[in-house]
Design a protein around this motif. Structure first.
Motif, PDB file in Angstrom:
ATOM      1  N   GLY A 242       0.856  -1.198   0.000  1.00 51.94           N
ATOM      2  CA  GLY A 242       0.000   0.000   0.000  1.00 51.94           C
ATOM      3  C   GLY A 242       0.884   1.237   0.000  1.00 51.94           C
ATOM      4  N   ASP A 243       0.549   2.210  -0.820  1.00 47.78           N
ATOM      5  CA  ASP A 243       1.285   3.482  -0.795  1.00 47.78           C
ATOM      6  C   ASP A 243       0.275   4.622  -0.623  1.00 47.78           C
ATOM      7  OD1 ASP A 243       0.786   4.893  -3.595  1.00 47.78           O
ATOM      8  OD2 ASP A 243       0.949   2.740  -3.930  1.00 47.78           O
ATOM      9  N   PRO A 244       0.746   5.786  -0.143  1.00 46.91           N
ATOM     10  CA  PRO A 244      -0.188   6.852   0.206  1.00 46.91           C
ATOM     11  C   PRO A 244      -1.090   7.294  -0.945  1.00 46.91           C
ATOM     12  CG  PRO A 244       1.976   7.336   1.091  1.00 46.91           C
ATOM     13  CD  PRO A 244       2.127   6.106   0.234  1.00 46.91           C
ATOM     14  N   VAL A 245      -0.553   7.266  -2.180  1.00 49.39           N
ATOM     15  CA  VAL A 245      -1.374   7.743  -3.306  1.00 49.39           C
ATOM     16  C   VAL A 245      -2.541   6.789  -3.550  1.00 49.39           C
ATOM     17  CG1 VAL A 245      -1.373   8.285  -5.765  1.00 49.39           C
ATOM     18  CG2 VAL A 245       0.575   8.940  -4.341  1.00 49.39           C
ATOM     19  N   ARG A 246      -2.254   5.490  -3.494  1.00 53.46           N
ATOM     20  CA  ARG A 246      -3.329   4.523  -3.717  1.00 53.46           C
ATOM     21  C   ARG A 246      -4.361   4.603  -2.580  1.00 53.46           C
ATOM     22  NH1 ARG A 246      -3.018  -0.721  -6.747  1.00 53.46           N
ATOM     23  NH2 ARG A 246      -0.847  -0.914  -6.124  1.00 53.46           N
ATOM     24  N   LEU A 247      -3.861   4.755  -1.348  1.00 58.28           N
ATOM     25  CA  LEU A 247      -4.796   4.839  -0.217  1.00 58.28           C
ATOM     26  C   LEU A 247      -5.671   6.083  -0.343  1.00 58.28           C
ATOM     27  CD1 LEU A 247      -2.769   3.643   2.920  1.00 58.28           C
ATOM     28  CD2 LEU A 247      -3.800   2.340   1.075  1.00 58.28           C
ATOM     29  N   PHE A 248      -5.047   7.200  -0.752  1.00 54.73           N
ATOM     30  CA  PHE A 248      -5.814   8.438  -0.918  1.00 54.73           C
ATOM     31  C   PHE A 248      -6.894   8.258  -1.985  1.00 54.73           C
ATOM     32  CE2 PHE A 248      -6.462  12.213  -3.500  1.00 54.73           C
ATOM     33  CZ  PHE A 248      -7.015  13.060  -2.554  1.00 54.73           C
ATOM     34  N   ARG A 249      -6.519   7.658  -3.127  1.00 52.63           N
ATOM     35  CA  ARG A 249      -7.514   7.499  -4.208  1.00 52.63           C
ATOM     36  C   ARG A 249      -8.632   6.542  -3.779  1.00 52.63           C
ATOM     37  NH1 ARG A 249      -5.893   7.706 -10.315  1.00 52.63           N
ATOM     38  NH2 ARG A 249      -5.124   5.585 -10.099  1.00 52.63           N
ATOM     39  N   PHE A 250      -8.277   5.506  -2.993  1.00 54.02           N
ATOM     40  CA  PHE A 250      -9.314   4.570  -2.531  1.00 54.02           C
ATOM     41  C   PHE A 250     -10.243   5.267  -1.518  1.00 54.02           C
ATOM     42  CE2 PHE A 250     -11.160   0.991  -0.235  1.00 54.02           C
ATOM     43  CZ  PHE A 250     -11.512   0.146  -1.279  1.00 54.02           C
ATOM     44  N   SER A 251      -9.660   6.083  -0.635  1.00 52.71           N
ATOM     45  CA  SER A 251     -10.491   6.838   0.314  1.00 52.71           C
ATOM     46  C   SER A 251     -11.486   7.709  -0.447  1.00 52.71           C
ATOM     47  CB  SER A 251      -9.624   7.753   1.192  1.00 52.71           C
ATOM     48  OG  SER A 251      -8.924   7.004   2.143  1.00 52.71           O
ATOM     49  N   ALA A 252     -10.991   8.392  -1.483  1.00 53.89           N
ATOM     50  CA  ALA A 252     -11.867   9.287  -2.247  1.00 53.89           C
ATOM     51  C   ALA A 252     -12.980   8.498  -2.930  1.00 53.89           C
ATOM     52  CB  ALA A 252     -11.048  10.056  -3.278  1.00 53.89           C
ATOM     53  N   LEU A 253     -12.608   7.367  -3.530  1.00 50.81           N
ATOM     54  CA  LEU A 253     -13.604   6.566  -4.269  1.00 50.81           C
ATOM     55  C   LEU A 253     -14.672   5.983  -3.352  1.00 50.81           C
ATOM     56  CD1 LEU A 253     -11.877   4.360  -6.962  1.00 50.81           C
ATOM     57  CD2 LEU A 253     -13.826   5.887  -7.248  1.00 50.81           C
ATOM     58  N   THR A 254     -14.317   5.715  -2.095  1.00 53.07           N
ATOM     59  CA  THR A 254     -15.275   5.104  -1.173  1.00 53.07           C
ATOM     60  C   THR A 254     -15.848   6.143  -0.191  1.00 53.07           C
ATOM     61  OG1 THR A 254     -13.417   4.419   0.226  1.00 53.07           O
ATOM     62  CG2 THR A 254     -14.312   2.772  -1.274  1.00 53.07           C
ATOM     63  N   ALA A 255     -15.550   7.420  -0.435  1.00 50.48           N
ATOM     64  CA  ALA A 255     -16.060   8.516   0.416  1.00 50.48           C
ATOM     65  C   ALA A 255     -15.707   8.269   1.887  1.00 50.48           C
ATOM     66  CB  ALA A 255     -17.568   8.680   0.248  1.00 50.48           C
ATOM     67  N   ASN A 256     -14.479   7.787   2.106  1.00 51.10           N
ATOM     68  CA  ASN A 256     -14.031   7.461   3.464  1.00 51.10           C
ATOM     69  C   ASN A 256     -13.039   8.539   3.910  1.00 51.10           C
ATOM     70  OD1 ASN A 256     -12.699   6.479   5.719  1.00 51.10           O
ATOM     71  ND2 ASN A 256     -12.676   4.370   5.000  1.00 51.10           N
ATOM     72  N   ALA A 257     -13.449   9.389   4.847  1.00 51.32           N
ATOM     73  CA  ALA A 257     -12.605  10.531   5.248  1.00 51.32           C
ATOM     74  C   ALA A 257     -11.777  10.242   6.505  1.00 51.32           C
ATOM     75  CB  ALA A 257     -13.480  11.767   5.459  1.00 51.32           C
ATOM     76  N   HIS A 258     -11.737   8.968   6.954  1.00 49.01           N
ATOM     77  CA  HIS A 258     -10.995   8.657   8.176  1.00 49.01           C
ATOM     78  C   HIS A 258      -9.510   8.966   7.966  1.00 49.01           C
ATOM     79  CE1 HIS A 258     -10.438   5.631  11.725  1.00 49.01           C
ATOM     80  NE2 HIS A 258     -10.098   6.872  12.033  1.00 49.01           N
ATOM     81  N   ARG A 259      -8.930   9.772   8.869  1.00 51.54           N
ATOM     82  CA  ARG A 259      -7.580  10.297   8.665  1.00 51.54           C
ATOM     83  C   ARG A 259      -6.500   9.228   8.763  1.00 51.54           C
ATOM     84  NH1 ARG A 259      -7.607  15.565  12.412  1.00 51.54           N
ATOM     85  NH2 ARG A 259      -5.459  15.758  11.685  1.00 51.54           N
ATOM     86  N   ILE A 260      -6.789   8.068   9.368  1.00 56.84           N
ATOM     87  CA  ILE A 260      -5.748   7.032   9.489  1.00 56.84           C
ATOM     88  C   ILE A 260      -5.278   6.532   8.118  1.00 56.84           C
ATOM     89  CG2 ILE A 260      -6.439   6.216  11.775  1.00 56.84           C
ATOM     90  CD1 ILE A 260      -7.800   3.805  10.407  1.00 56.84           C
TER      91      ILE A 260
END
Ligand SMILES: C/C(=C\C(=O)SCCNC(=O)CCNC(=O)[C@H](O)C(C)(C)COP(=O)(O)OP(=O)(O)OC[C@H]1O[C@@H](n2cnc3c(N)ncnc32)[C@H](O)[C@@H]1OP(=O)(O)O)C(=O)O
Length: 284
Positions: A178-196
């Motif tokens: 997992g890398d930060p860019v992929r995690l960020f894009r997945f958060s955006a796609l799933t509307a998940n704003a959890h900061r962890i």
């Protein structure tokens, strides 16, 4: 602090129904994030678990707490200083949902259980969702979330973390980091704003993790996707998965699969005996 049972005595949220048009573009965006081969995401059929990028909730910014999660929510248990993690779930597909056609989701509270774990008292909340198109039931899902109350008592418990991909003799294998860019894009796609998942100082300093936390849904999807791309016959009909321990950005993991007659046993490991997630995928 009172036992968690005390806060949950009168908590009985009723069912809720939402609709979504299942726009194929969202599936195409998810395929880009997961790097799913073109032939494996249909123009018409929604792939297993991919409904996670649909039926989204976007509360106003002011309704989010300091951790990025909504402070109130229909299926969020009323316990003080709530900390949440995705713990597992089950999926049953009678017929795949059809992209580009309106779908209806009805969610209800299936189970609330307070348990004592190694990390203290926690409550498992299971939400059951039924997905219909044209009135016909196509998919049933249960999701388990684990909630704890108060500050994390284990300070940075994960100091020794894996640095290389483990060896395995499993028939199916996929390396993933997992890398930060992929995690960020997945958060955006799933509307998940959890900061962890995207704010490393917050993940380290406030929630005491050694880094950004890889979303549980990514791990469940990696296992399901590996089974789907490795199996040459039959479609995925069931998925039963459990998230056992967090995986962090930068940690190399191996997704493994052992095919059986009508199913496959899948896992995400950081070492041969360190299972972070596991799943059983059933084929029709
Ligand atoms: C999206 C999203 C959030 C995320 O994605 S968060 C990141 C993904 N999730 C994780 O990384 C969770 C990883 N799992 C854990 O951290 C631990 O397994 C967990 C769930 C905290 C439990 O750990 P413990 O060590 O405290 O618990 P025990 O193993 O001692 O078990 C105690 C009892 O609980 C039952 N249990 C454990 N795991 C599960 C599970 N996944 N589902 C259901 N039940 C579970 C276990 O069977 C024991 O029960 P007994 O009846 O035998 O006592 C977002 O927020 O949207």
């Amino acid at each position: 602090m009172a036992d968690l049972d005390t806060y949950l005595e009168e908590w009985e949220p009723g069912p809720v129904t939402d609709t979504d048009s299942l726009d194929p573009e969202r599936s195409q965006a998810l395929a880009a994030v997961l790097e799913t081969p073109r032939q494996l995401f249909g123009e018409t059929e929604l792939a297993p678990l991919w409904h996670w990028v649909y039926f989204q909730e976007w509360p106003p910014h002011s309704a989010l707490g300091s951790d990025g999660h909504p402070t109130e929510g229909h299926f969020l248990p009323p316990i003080p200083d709530r900390r949440r993690m995705f713990a597992g779930g089950r999926l049953n597909i009678t017929q795949p949902l059809q992209l580009g056609q309106p779908a209806e989701r009805t969610s209800s509270l299936a189970q609330v259980v307070v348990k004592q774990g190694r990390s203290g008292e926690m409550v498992f909340v299971t939400v059951r969702s039924e997905f219909r198109q044209g009135g016909a039931l196509r998919v049933v899902e249960e999701q388990d979330y684990v909630y704890r109350s108060g500050e994390s008592t284990t300070k940075n418990p994960h100091s020794e973390r894996p640095r290389q991909v483990p060896e395995s003799t499993s028939e199916w294998q996929l390396e993933f980091t997992g890398d930060p860019v992929r995690l960020f894009r997945f958060s955006a796609l799933t509307a998940n704003a959890h900061r962890i998942h995207y704010d490393e100082p917050y993940a380290r300093e406030v929630e005491s993790y050694p880094g950004l936390v890889v979303h549980g849904p990514i791990l469940a999807m990696l296992m399901t996707e590996l089974a789907r791309r490795s199996r040459t016959t039959g479609r995925v009909a069931t998925v039963d998965y459990r998230l056992r321990a967090p995986v962090f950005a930068g940690e190399p993991v191996l997704v493994t699969g052992e095919p059986e007659t009508d199913s496959a046993r899948m896992a995400v490991v950081t070492a041969p005996d360190a299972v972070m997630a596991q799943a059983e995928v059933g084929f029709e």
